[in-house]
Design an enzyme around this catalytic site. Structure first.
Site, PDB file in Angstrom:
ATOM      1  N   ASN A 153      21.097   2.248  41.796  1.00  0.00           N
ATOM      2  CA  ASN A 153      19.878   3.061  41.747  1.00  0.00           C
ATOM      3  C   ASN A 153      19.127   3.124  43.069  1.00  0.00           C
ATOM      4  O   ASN A 153      18.429   4.102  43.337  1.00  0.00           O
ATOM      5  CB  ASN A 153      18.957   2.589  40.607  1.00  0.00           C
ATOM      6  CG  ASN A 153      18.606   1.125  40.686  1.00  0.00           C
ATOM      7  OD1 ASN A 153      19.396   0.304  41.146  1.00  0.00           O
ATOM      8  ND2 ASN A 153      17.423   0.774  40.222  1.00  0.00           N
ATOM      9  N   GLU A 248      18.042 -10.204  39.582  1.00  0.00           N
ATOM     10  CA  GLU A 248      16.981  -9.207  39.408  1.00  0.00           C
ATOM     11  C   GLU A 248      17.522  -8.214  38.400  1.00  0.00           C
ATOM     12  O   GLU A 248      18.384  -7.394  38.719  1.00  0.00           O
ATOM     13  CB  GLU A 248      16.633  -8.554  40.754  1.00  0.00           C
ATOM     14  CG  GLU A 248      15.277  -7.881  40.768  1.00  0.00           C
ATOM     15  CD  GLU A 248      15.273  -6.539  40.049  1.00  0.00           C
ATOM     16  OE1 GLU A 248      14.809  -6.490  38.885  1.00  0.00           O
ATOM     17  OE2 GLU A 248      15.737  -5.562  40.634  1.00  0.00           O
ATOM     18  N   CYS A 286      14.104  -0.385  37.471  1.00  0.00           N
ATOM     19  CA  CYS A 286      13.775  -1.486  36.560  1.00  0.00           C
ATOM     20  C   CYS A 286      12.301  -1.514  36.201  1.00  0.00           C
ATOM     21  O   CYS A 286      11.923  -2.104  35.193  1.00  0.00           O
ATOM     22  CB  CYS A 286      14.166  -2.816  37.189  1.00  0.00           C
ATOM     23  SG  CYS A 286      15.919  -2.963  37.540  1.00  0.00           S
TER      24      CYS A 286
END
Length: 480
Positions: A153, A248, A286
């Site tokens: 992303n 993460e 996220c």
């Protein structure tokens, strides 16, 4: 003829014995082919990194800082070229791609600064009778070679968040970019090759996902930095319990709008930020806004404004400067989002706008009355979909935020300072953004989550700490 991009093996170009295609998700056009390293080449990269560890760790700070400064400068000089490449391989709108390059420029600049000022600390030990004449010098040293596994992303900036702190502390790194978006990382390798970093101190290897378990298990790679899904991340951590693993992972970030945030200007600002950051990057972040939790006193007005501003998001060809929302990374991702929305509607949710798919693109979507048993209510959608929820008061709002397996960031729209401090104290997240959406991130700040959102922190200084350990030297017989 389509170019086949070479990879970077111990700082030099190399080709394997096969390749794979990278295609633009908006129109399916071929962006490029990427050479795949052989098992022998992967072994060569790991061996070179292992051999480089003592050399790289001992390099003067100015050498590492100069290399990081060079990367920052060259990224800035090549901004438009790199932004176009990000848009081509990832599908994100060009304006967001330019912003990503700008962030990576800053990440490498901050890493250079941190490399210069990482001095350790001193401690006098004669504060206790047993320590008379003793003085401690505490410094940090690399834990070992870093295996950096990056997501699709943010194909440049999240690569930067692994490479830059590793270089800053003198830890060799083997970077594995996402198969969907390897080209930005390979271009970064081109810039790294212009520096004087030691041979073996870095490699960029587009290794297929199915071959990663062997690398993850390799004892010569004691540090793993992974960004991606919670499922894969915790599989990695569970498989190597003795390694230092930072994760993460995902989230289903909430934006809370409280009763005191009630003026026309307040609600316009909140709606604008919610609409933008539920859809930027196609919702593939996220910390994209997935849940809007609004006090009953402002709910109806906010809903009207959010829907209008979501409808105003410009969709289309991501190469167009005017486009706000492009396609998802591929059609399968869009089909998954479509199926989750269909599940929510079947269980009673109402679509206020959006809810349609066109190939790899999914329309910016707003849902109301989302039932608790819908997939969208519990999981990370990673698409341009948000849901609206009405609550009564701060207690109920904060309880709703915490009613999640994830805990990455939350946004709280309030003017009340006491409520702001309460939010930081009570919300089970790694970051609380007051007066804005949860999607704000400054790349130098500590960034990461709790619960299923991961362990460890990104942000240059904090990642440098994760990649190193403290070593104390005690001097004896000193007249202090």
């Amino acid at each position: 003829m389509t170019t086949t991009h070479e990879f970077w093996l111990a700082g030099r170009r190399a080709s394997g014995d096969g390749d794979f295609e990278v295609r633009h998700s908006f129109d399916g056009s071929l962006v490029g082919k990427v050479s795949v390293p052989t098992d022998a080449q992967v072994e060569e990269a790991v061996a070179a990194a292992t051999a480089a560890l003592p050399v790289f760790a001992a390099t003067p700070a100015h050498v590492r800082a100069a290399a990081l400064d060079h990367v920052s400068k060259r990224l800035a000089e090549r901004t438009e070229e790199i932004a176009q490449l990000i848009t081509a391989e990832n599908g994100k709108p060009i304006k967001w791609a330019r912003g990503e390059v700008g962030r990576a420029v800053s990440v490498f600049r901050w890493a250079a600064e941190e490399a210069r000022r990482t001095n350790g600390e001193t401690m006098r030990l004669d504060t206790d009778p047993g320590g008379v004449g003793r003085f401690a010098l505490i410094r940090r040293f690399p834990r070992g070679v870093v295996l950096g596994i990056a997501p699709f992303n943010f194909p440049l900036n999240l690569v930067a968040h692994k490479v830059a702190p590793a270089i800053a502390v003198g830890a060799p790194i083997i970077l594995k970019p996402a198969p969907a978006t390897p080209l930005s990382a390979l271009l970064l390798g081109e810039i790294l090759a212009e520096t004087d970093l030691p041979a073996g101190s870095w490699s960029v290897l587009p290794v297929p996902n199915e071959k990663m378990p062997a690398l993850v298990q390799d004892e010569r790679l004691p540090v793993i930095s992974f960004t991606g899904s919670d499922k894969v991340g915790y599989q990695i951590m569970d498989s190597v319990p003795r390694k230092h693993v930072t994760l993460e992972l995902g989230g289903n970030a909430a934006a809370v709008v409280l009763a005191d945030y009630s003026s026309e200007a307040d609600l316009d600002w909140a709606a604008t930020r919610i609409a933008m950051f539920s859809n930027y990057q196609g919702g593939q972040s996220c910390i994209s806004v997935q849940r809007v939790i609004a006090d009953a006193a402002v709910y109806d007005t906010l809903v009207e404004k959010v829907v209008a501003k979501v409808q105003a998001q410009v969709t289309g060809d991501p190469k167009d400067d005017a486009v706000d929302v492009g396609p998802l990374v591929d059609e399968n991702a869009a089909k998954r989002v479509e199926s989750w929305v269909e599940d929510a509607v079947a269980k009673g949710a109402k679509v206020l706008t959006g809810g349609t798919r066109d190939g790899a693109a999914y329309a910016p979507t707003v849902l109301a009355d989302l039932p608790a048993d819908a997939i969208l209510a519990r999981a990370e959608v990673f698409g341009p979909v948000l849901s609206l929820h009405k609550v009564d008061g701060v207690d109920e709002a904060f309880a709703a935020v915490n009613d999640s397996a994830f805990g990455l960031q939350a946004g709280v729209f309030t003017h009340d300072l006491q409520t702001a401090f309460r939010a930081q104290r009570e919300l089970e997240v790694g970051g609380v953004i007051i007066g804005d959406a949860p999607s704000f991130r400054a790349d130098q700040m500590p960034y990461g989550g709790v619960k299923d959102s991961g362990v460890g922190r990104e942000g240059i200084k904090y990642a440098m700490d994760d990649f190193t350990y403290e070593k104390v030297m005690v001097l004896t017989g000193l007249d202090l």
